[in-house]
Design a protein around this motif. Sequence first.
Motif, mmCIF file in Angstrom:
data_model
loop_
_atom_site.group_PDB
_atom_site.id
_atom_site.type_symbol
_atom_site.label_atom_id
_atom_site.label_comp_id
_atom_site.label_asym_id
_atom_site.label_seq_id
_atom_site.Cartn_x
_atom_site.Cartn_y
_atom_site.Cartn_z
ATOM 1 N N VAL A 1 -91.060 -40.566 -60.688
ATOM 2 C CA VAL A 1 -90.790 -41.894 -60.130
ATOM 3 C C VAL A 1 -91.379 -42.985 -61.011
ATOM 4 O O VAL A 1 -90.691 -43.929 -61.396
ATOM 5 N N GLU B 1 -86.984 -35.310 -60.192
ATOM 6 C CA GLU B 1 -87.140 -35.270 -58.741
ATOM 7 C C GLU B 1 -86.858 -33.876 -58.195
ATOM 8 O O GLU B 1 -87.539 -33.411 -57.275
ATOM 9 N N ARG C 1 -86.290 -44.009 -53.115
ATOM 10 C CA ARG C 1 -87.639 -43.545 -53.421
ATOM 11 C C ARG C 1 -88.668 -44.510 -52.850
ATOM 12 O O ARG C 1 -88.410 -45.698 -52.708
ATOM 13 N N ARG D 1 -89.700 -31.613 -56.205
ATOM 14 C CA ARG D 1 -89.506 -30.982 -54.890
ATOM 15 C C ARG D 1 -89.914 -29.519 -54.914
ATOM 16 O O ARG D 1 -90.329 -28.955 -53.896
#
Length: 383
Positions: free
Chosen positions: A60, A75, A127, A79
């Motif tokens: 991010v 991303e 986000r 995860r």
Amino acid sequence: MSELAVPASAGATEVAVVGGGVVGLAVAWRAVSAGHRVTLFDPAPERAASRVAGGMLAPVTEAWPGEEDVLALGEESLRRWPAFAEELAACGHDPALSTSGTVVAAFDRTDAENLHTLAGYLHELGREATYVPARRLRRIEPGLAGAVTGGLVVPGDLAVDTRRLLAALHDGAAARGAVSVPEEVVGVEPGVVRTVRGEYPAEAIVVAAGAWSRSLLPDVGEHIRPLKGEVLRLRSRRTTLPPPSGTVRAVVEGEPVYLVPRGRGGSGDGDLVVGATQYEAGFDTAVTARGVRRLLDAAERVFPGVAEYEVVETAAGLRAGSADNLPLLGEVADGVYAATGHHRGGLLLAPVTADAVAAWLSGCEPPPGVAAAHPDRVKERVR
């Protein structure tokens, strides 16, 4: 690593992994855990850039418009990180994953405008990132410099202790039967890994040698280049402020700097990794006086208390850069796979890369976002 310690499954594949950095070790661990017979080649694993990396898992705060594929892949890997770390810890190999988040400090109006732009872009993508004024920012990190005018708070970013991670992956792969061959690989072709001492047959070969992958992937190697990065390791003392609670980032005189804490127990003290310079220097890994000075000056501008910290280590590593900041992930010849060019994201992208290789070995679809990183995208450029 040890000799084979567990029996491989009947459908096991002979897998050769070239490169003992975080990507190669993650691939080896995943592959051997899936029942494949794995041999890891690396004559000098201590030269891996991941050994000196800050350990930020931050897609991010490193995102920017125009790099949507980079963000999507990051991303996806982020995860996967909690489960990835939990699996290692469950086997007795804890990589020390931190969930403290990231603060990005601003010093002037330009910094603030850039961070507001980034926050808006990230909000559009769903986000979480919030720009806050200086007073609120210092409630989170009291040691920030008085010149800081505000900053971006990104609670979703993670960090990991790089050396504990590398040890966990190495020990985890060895415990499952991966074998280490400390020989330099001079060439790969379908079915064969050639080292300075001989040839080794392999049904699948994964080139994960970072910047050194360049000479092993003739069709796409020109897309990979070494990028030198110097880092420092500082240590707080009884008379100093403790390190920040989470990762702190900033841009000082046009150059990015990060401060990543490494705890040493519950006493409130600990180590602090400060990085990183970045410039073209070929395969030079010498730590320069200029690099050390730049990092210390930048760190003190952001977090003044570090001026009284002890300097315990200086180091340099070579990132494997790519022109578009996407790694090269995919098959480049029959049974030969590229897993390199991760640039600043080797640690972040280790889980998704390892899962992609596991998918290829089993004939399954790789994780979301991996297709955009296929080496075919650069073959046209090379031609």
